[in-house]
Design a protein around this motif. Structure first.
Motif, PDB file in Angstrom:
ATOM      1  N   ASP A  16      85.759  78.539 -17.812  1.00 58.33           N
ATOM      2  CA  ASP A  16      84.806  77.940 -18.749  1.00 58.33           C
ATOM      3  C   ASP A  16      83.530  78.779 -18.823  1.00 58.33           C
ATOM      4  O   ASP A  16      82.953  78.960 -19.904  1.00 58.33           O
ATOM      5  CB  ASP A  16      84.433  76.524 -18.303  1.00 58.33           C
ATOM      6  CG  ASP A  16      85.576  75.532 -18.434  1.00 58.33           C
ATOM      7  OD1 ASP A  16      86.533  75.802 -19.185  1.00 58.33           O
ATOM      8  OD2 ASP A  16      85.506  74.471 -17.777  1.00 58.33           O
ATOM      9  N   TRP A  72      73.365  74.005 -29.390  1.00 56.33           N
ATOM     10  CA  TRP A  72      74.683  74.466 -28.918  1.00 56.33           C
ATOM     11  C   TRP A  72      74.828  74.078 -27.454  1.00 56.33           C
ATOM     12  O   TRP A  72      73.969  74.379 -26.629  1.00 56.33           O
ATOM     13  CB  TRP A  72      74.786  75.980 -29.080  1.00 56.33           C
ATOM     14  CG  TRP A  72      76.157  76.550 -28.870  1.00 56.33           C
ATOM     15  CD1 TRP A  72      77.074  76.837 -29.840  1.00 56.33           C
ATOM     16  CD2 TRP A  72      76.754  76.932 -27.627  1.00 56.33           C
ATOM     17  NE1 TRP A  72      78.212  77.370 -29.285  1.00 56.33           N
ATOM     18  CE2 TRP A  72      78.052  77.427 -27.918  1.00 56.33           C
ATOM     19  CE3 TRP A  72      76.334  76.892 -26.301  1.00 56.33           C
ATOM     20  CZ2 TRP A  72      78.914  77.887 -26.926  1.00 56.33           C
ATOM     21  CZ3 TRP A  72      77.200  77.337 -25.309  1.00 56.33           C
ATOM     22  CH2 TRP A  72      78.475  77.825 -25.630  1.00 56.33           C
ATOM     23  N   ASP A 130      79.947  73.298 -21.659  1.00 58.94           N
ATOM     24  CA  ASP A 130      80.602  72.286 -20.827  1.00 58.94           C
ATOM     25  C   ASP A 130      81.462  73.053 -19.830  1.00 58.94           C
ATOM     26  O   ASP A 130      82.535  73.558 -20.180  1.00 58.94           O
ATOM     27  CB  ASP A 130      81.450  71.347 -21.685  1.00 58.94           C
ATOM     28  CG  ASP A 130      82.083  70.227 -20.874  1.00 58.94           C
ATOM     29  OD1 ASP A 130      81.675  70.020 -19.717  1.00 58.94           O
ATOM     30  OD2 ASP A 130      83.007  69.556 -21.399  1.00 58.94           O
ATOM     31  N   ARG A 155      79.328  77.472 -36.077  1.00 59.79           N
ATOM     32  CA  ARG A 155      79.867  77.765 -34.752  1.00 59.79           C
ATOM     33  C   ARG A 155      80.308  76.456 -34.099  1.00 59.79           C
ATOM     34  O   ARG A 155      79.757  75.393 -34.390  1.00 59.79           O
ATOM     35  CB  ARG A 155      78.817  78.428 -33.864  1.00 59.79           C
ATOM     36  CG  ARG A 155      78.247  79.729 -34.415  1.00 59.79           C
ATOM     37  CD  ARG A 155      79.249  80.851 -34.348  1.00 59.79           C
ATOM     38  NE  ARG A 155      78.620  82.143 -34.612  1.00 59.79           N
ATOM     39  CZ  ARG A 155      79.278  83.291 -34.738  1.00 59.79           C
ATOM     40  NH1 ARG A 155      80.590  83.293 -34.606  1.00 59.79           N
ATOM     41  NH2 ARG A 155      78.631  84.415 -34.975  1.00 59.79           N
ATOM     42  N   ARG A 156      81.277  76.551 -33.189  1.00 63.43           N
ATOM     43  CA  ARG A 156      81.668  75.379 -32.408  1.00 63.43           C
ATOM     44  C   ARG A 156      81.278  75.626 -30.957  1.00 63.43           C
ATOM     45  O   ARG A 156      81.463  76.721 -30.434  1.00 63.43           O
ATOM     46  CB  ARG A 156      83.170  75.108 -32.533  1.00 63.43           C
ATOM     47  CG  ARG A 156      83.616  74.836 -33.950  1.00 63.43           C
ATOM     48  CD  ARG A 156      84.888  74.030 -34.019  1.00 63.43           C
ATOM     49  NE  ARG A 156      84.660  72.627 -33.773  1.00 63.43           N
ATOM     50  CZ  ARG A 156      84.256  71.755 -34.701  1.00 63.43           C
ATOM     51  NH1 ARG A 156      84.016  72.161 -35.937  1.00 63.43           N
ATOM     52  NH2 ARG A 156      84.092  70.482 -34.397  1.00 63.43           N
ATOM     53  N   ASP A 157      80.703  74.613 -30.345  1.00 61.72           N
ATOM     54  CA  ASP A 157      80.300  74.775 -28.948  1.00 61.72           C
ATOM     55  C   ASP A 157      81.412  74.302 -28.017  1.00 61.72           C
ATOM     56  O   ASP A 157      82.515  73.951 -28.469  1.00 61.72           O
ATOM     57  CB  ASP A 157      78.967  74.077 -28.678  1.00 61.72           C
ATOM     58  CG  ASP A 157      79.025  72.564 -28.844  1.00 61.72           C
ATOM     59  OD1 ASP A 157      80.141  72.010 -28.878  1.00 61.72           O
ATOM     60  OD2 ASP A 157      77.954  71.937 -28.930  1.00 61.72           O
ATOM     61  N   GLN A 158      81.146  74.264 -26.722  1.00 62.39           N
ATOM     62  CA  GLN A 158      82.185  73.909 -25.751  1.00 62.39           C
ATOM     63  C   GLN A 158      82.443  72.408 -25.677  1.00 62.39           C
ATOM     64  O   GLN A 158      83.351  71.975 -24.972  1.00 62.39           O
ATOM     65  CB  GLN A 158      81.823  74.453 -24.373  1.00 62.39           C
ATOM     66  CG  GLN A 158      82.011  75.961 -24.268  1.00 62.39           C
ATOM     67  CD  GLN A 158      81.822  76.470 -22.862  1.00 62.39           C
ATOM     68  OE1 GLN A 158      80.763  76.264 -22.252  1.00 62.39           O
ATOM     69  NE2 GLN A 158      82.828  77.136 -22.325  1.00 62.39           N
ATOM     70  N   MET A 159      81.703  71.637 -26.416  1.00 67.69           N
ATOM     71  CA  MET A 159      81.984  70.210 -26.566  1.00 67.69           C
ATOM     72  C   MET A 159      82.687  69.942 -27.898  1.00 67.69           C
ATOM     73  O   MET A 159      82.816  68.801 -28.318  1.00 67.69           O
ATOM     74  CB  MET A 159      80.688  69.405 -26.458  1.00 67.69           C
ATOM     75  CG  MET A 159      80.048  69.457 -25.082  1.00 67.69           C
ATOM     76  SD  MET A 159      78.470  68.554 -24.985  1.00 67.69           S
ATOM     77  CE  MET A 159      78.990  66.891 -25.399  1.00 67.69           C
ATOM     78  N   ASP A 160      83.104  71.032 -28.551  1.00 69.08           N
ATOM     79  CA  ASP A 160      83.797  70.978 -29.841  1.00 69.08           C
ATOM     80  C   ASP A 160      82.927  70.362 -30.932  1.00 69.08           C
ATOM     81  O   ASP A 160      83.422  69.706 -31.846  1.00 69.08           O
ATOM     82  CB  ASP A 160      85.120  70.227 -29.720  1.00 69.08           C
ATOM     83  CG  ASP A 160      86.092  70.591 -30.852  1.00 69.08           C
ATOM     84  OD1 ASP A 160      86.021  71.736 -31.329  1.00 69.08           O
ATOM     85  OD2 ASP A 160      86.896  69.724 -31.253  1.00 69.08           O
ATOM     86  N   ARG A 161      81.627  70.603 -30.833  1.00 66.13           N
ATOM     87  CA  ARG A 161      80.689  70.176 -31.867  1.00 66.13           C
ATOM     88  C   ARG A 161      80.484  71.315 -32.854  1.00 66.13           C
ATOM     89  O   ARG A 161      80.460  72.482 -32.481  1.00 66.13           O
ATOM     90  CB  ARG A 161      79.336  69.790 -31.250  1.00 66.13           C
ATOM     91  CG  ARG A 161      79.402  68.608 -30.304  1.00 66.13           C
ATOM     92  CD  ARG A 161      78.144  68.495 -29.440  1.00 66.13           C
ATOM     93  NE  ARG A 161      76.915  68.361 -30.192  1.00 66.13           N
ATOM     94  CZ  ARG A 161      76.005  69.326 -30.338  1.00 66.13           C
ATOM     95  NH1 ARG A 161      76.201  70.543 -29.806  1.00 66.13           N
ATOM     96  NH2 ARG A 161      74.901  69.120 -31.021  1.00 66.13           N
ATOM     97  N   CYS A 162      80.308  70.970 -34.117  1.00 71.46           N
ATOM     98  CA  CYS A 162      79.995  71.966 -35.139  1.00 71.46           C
ATOM     99  C   CYS A 162      78.490  72.197 -35.167  1.00 71.46           C
ATOM    100  O   CYS A 162      77.712  71.244 -35.267  1.00 71.46           O
ATOM    101  CB  CYS A 162      80.488  71.475 -36.502  1.00 71.46           C
ATOM    102  SG  CYS A 162      80.003  72.534 -37.874  1.00 71.46           S
ATOM    103  N   GLU A 190      84.113  81.922 -20.809  1.00 74.35           N
ATOM    104  CA  GLU A 190      84.178  81.572 -22.227  1.00 74.35           C
ATOM    105  C   GLU A 190      82.779  81.325 -22.776  1.00 74.35           C
ATOM    106  O   GLU A 190      82.443  81.767 -23.889  1.00 74.35           O
ATOM    107  CB  GLU A 190      85.038  80.326 -22.426  1.00 74.35           C
ATOM    108  CG  GLU A 190      85.110  79.875 -23.882  1.00 74.35           C
ATOM    109  CD  GLU A 190      85.795  78.540 -24.059  1.00 74.35           C
ATOM    110  OE1 GLU A 190      86.846  78.493 -24.735  1.00 74.35           O
ATOM    111  OE2 GLU A 190      85.268  77.523 -23.535  1.00 74.35           O
TER     112      GLU A 190
END
Length: 256
Positions: free
Chosen positions: A111, A102, A105, A4-11, A114
């Motif tokens: 936001d 996770w 942001d 999954r990708r979080d709202q900081m665009d981390r995997c 989302e």
């Protein structure tokens, strides 16, 4: 495990159905309960006060800024949910070495919606999350736009601190019929002279994080006699989870 990708665009690699969740953000703890994950939520912060009995039932893992890593490790979570602004980067990075973390942001209503959808997918409650998103979106869509009142929204005293631009509260103010006259980013300090220069029509005293009282209201009324000074519910301006359901009705009452 699922990527999954979080709202900081981390995997983030997580279980398809997390069973032991730690939440480091009060509004997101409430959201998890409202999505039907009360049993799966095992750890919360000392500021997670909704539902009212939540802290009695869960392990307290510290505050949003002062997370107790050893307490979290003992819980052995298969998912930790945090927020970029609420939680300290160093502590999140330390937790991420051992657990899926996770991060949200959030600087606007979009936001927040989302985030609700993404967390719904993350915890196996996509349909419940979509119902919530639709209800919140419909509530805000029904707000009637009125001429904005020039305002300053205060969150702290001694030093005086206000909400600035590029924040979730600023977006809420706009939707509530206010124009935030503080143009600096985030949460700047203001002195009395700067407040006078801004000359707001309205000064809003938030109920959190600083608990403004009647004596503070009287002080600002004396300092700016031409400004209306009012208390506001800080949770309804800053909590970006399921509490957003209550915001449109509150805003209508506030701006009337």
């Amino acid at each position: 495990m699922i990527e999954r990708r979080d709202q900081m665009d981390r995997c983030v690699w997580v279980s398809p159905t997390p069973r032991r969740i730690v939440s480091l953000v009060p509004s997101q703890s409430e959201l998890l309960v409202d999505l039907g994950l009360d049993d799966e939520l095992v750890g919360v912060t000392k500021f997670c006060i909704h539902p009212s009995d939540l802290k009695k039932q869960k392990t307290i893992v510290g505050g949003t800024k002062e997370i107790k890593i050893d307490t979290i490790k003992a819980l052995q979570p298969d998912l930790i949910i945090g927020n970029k602004e609420e939680n300290q980067k160093e502590l999140i990075e330390a937790l991420a070495k051992d657990f899926p973390v996770w991060m949200s942001d959030i600087k606007s209503l979009d936001d927040a919606l989302e985030m609700i959808s993404l967390i719904g997918d993350l915890v196996g409650k996509p349909q419940e999350a979509e119902v919530l998103v639709q209800k919140i979106g419909s509530g805000f869509a029904g707000l009637i736009k009125k001429p904005n009142k020039r305002c300053v929204y205060l969150i702290w005293n001694e030093p005086i601190m206000a909400v600035g631009q590029d924040t979730f509260i600023d977006d809420m103010l706009s939707r509530a019929g206010f124009e935030n006259v503080v143009r600096a980013a985030r949460y700047p300090e203001l002195d009395n002279e700067r407040l006078k220069e801004l000359s707001p029509e309205v000064i809003l005293l938030s109920s959190e994080p600083f608990p403004f009282k009647q004596k503070h209201k009287a002080y600002f009324e004396t300092l700016l006699p031409n400004s209306k000074v009012a208390f506001v519910d800080g949770e309804l301006f800053s909590w970006y989870g399921s509490r957003l359901l209550s915001v449109p009705a509150y805003v209508k009452q506030l701006s009337s």
